[in-house]
Design an enzyme around this catalytic site. Structure first.
Site, PDB file in Angstrom:
ATOM      1  N   ALA A   1     -27.646 -43.630 116.288  1.00  0.00           N
ATOM      2  CA  ALA A   1     -28.798 -42.584 117.069  1.00  0.00           C
ATOM      3  C   ALA A   1     -28.690 -43.100 118.540  1.00  0.00           C
ATOM      4  O   ALA A   1     -28.808 -42.234 119.559  1.00  0.00           O
ATOM      5  CB  ALA A   1     -29.956 -42.761 116.498  1.00  0.00           C
TER       6      ALA A   1
ATOM      7  N   GLY B   1     -27.813 -48.994 110.356  1.00  0.00           N
ATOM      8  CA  GLY B   1     -26.746 -48.051 110.698  1.00  0.00           C
ATOM      9  C   GLY B   1     -27.202 -46.861 111.585  1.00  0.00           C
ATOM     10  O   GLY B   1     -26.560 -46.298 112.413  1.00  0.00           O
ATOM     11  N   CYS B   2     -28.202 -46.064 111.066  1.00  0.00           N
ATOM     12  CA  CYS B   2     -28.839 -44.950 111.622  1.00  0.00           C
ATOM     13  C   CYS B   2     -29.214 -45.359 113.066  1.00  0.00           C
ATOM     14  O   CYS B   2     -28.977 -44.324 113.943  1.00  0.00           O
ATOM     15  CB  CYS B   2     -29.874 -44.477 110.628  1.00  0.00           C
ATOM     16  SG  CYS B   2     -29.258 -43.623 109.227  1.00  0.00           S
ATOM     17  N   THR B   3     -29.770 -46.475 113.212  1.00  0.00           N
ATOM     18  CA  THR B   3     -30.312 -46.669 114.494  1.00  0.00           C
ATOM     19  C   THR B   3     -29.284 -46.959 115.458  1.00  0.00           C
ATOM     20  O   THR B   3     -29.215 -46.412 116.629  1.00  0.00           O
ATOM     21  CB  THR B   3     -31.345 -48.059 114.634  1.00  0.00           C
ATOM     22  OG1 THR B   3     -32.343 -47.623 113.562  1.00  0.00           O
ATOM     23  CG2 THR B   3     -31.797 -48.303 115.944  1.00  0.00           C
TER      24      THR B   3
END
Length: 135
Positions: free
Chosen positions: A30, A25-27
Site C-alpha cells: 500500500a 505485506g499489505c502495508t
C-alpha cells in the site's frame, strides 16, 4: 458510489485485491502504491484496492500509514467472487479459503484488459509499472 461509476473516473483502473489491512505485506505494498500513485495518475490510471475489511478498518489503515489510494470494503465478497479473487489457499499445508492477491487492469467500462493472480507483495508495484511500460 456504484463500482461502475468509480470506473468512469479514469481512463483505466488498477483494481487490487488484498487479504487484510495493516498486515506487513499489505502495508508494504500500500505504501509503495501510494509512492507511485502520481505516476499512475499521470497516465490516466487510478488505483483502487479491495478487501473484506470494514470501512472503519480501512480508515484506520489509511490514516496510520498515510495512504492516498482508495480502499473499497467488500465484506460480502461480491467483487472478490466477481473477479475470482477468492479461493483455496495453502499455508504450511493447511488449506483454507481466502483472498487471492490479484491485480486487474480495467477500462472505464469494467472490461478486464490484464489480469495477474497470486501476486507477491514485494516488487509487485514495480512489475505493474514495467508491464504497463510507464516506469
Amino acid at each position: 458510489m456504484e463500482f461502475s461509476d468509480l470506473l468512469k473516473k479514469a481512463k483505466q483502473t488498477i483494481l487490487y485485491f488484498y487479504p487484510q489491512d495493516e498486515t506487513p505485506g499489505c502495508t508494504l505494498e500500500a505504501i509503495t502504491f501510494t509512492i507511485f500513485l502520481q505516476t499512475f495518475l499521470d497516465h490516466g490510471i487510478q488505483v483502487v484496492w479491495v478487501s473484506k475489511d470494514s470501512s472503519e478498518s480501512h480508515c484506520k489503515f489509511i490514516e496510520k500509514d498515510g495512504l492516498q489510494i482508495p480502499l473499497i470494503s467488500d465484506p460480502d465478497l461480491t467483487l472478490h467472487k466477481q473477479f475470482g479473487a477468492r479461493g483455496e489457499k495453502n499455508l504450511y499445508g493447511k488449506i483454507y479459503e481466502g483472498t487471492i492477491r490479484s491485480t486487474f487492469l480495467l477500462d472505464s467500462t469494467g472490461e478486464i484488459l490484464k489480469a495477474r493472480r497470486n501476486v507477491k507483495a514485494t516488487g509487485h508495484v514495480e512489475k505493474v509499472l514495467r508491464e504497463l511500460k510507464i516506469s
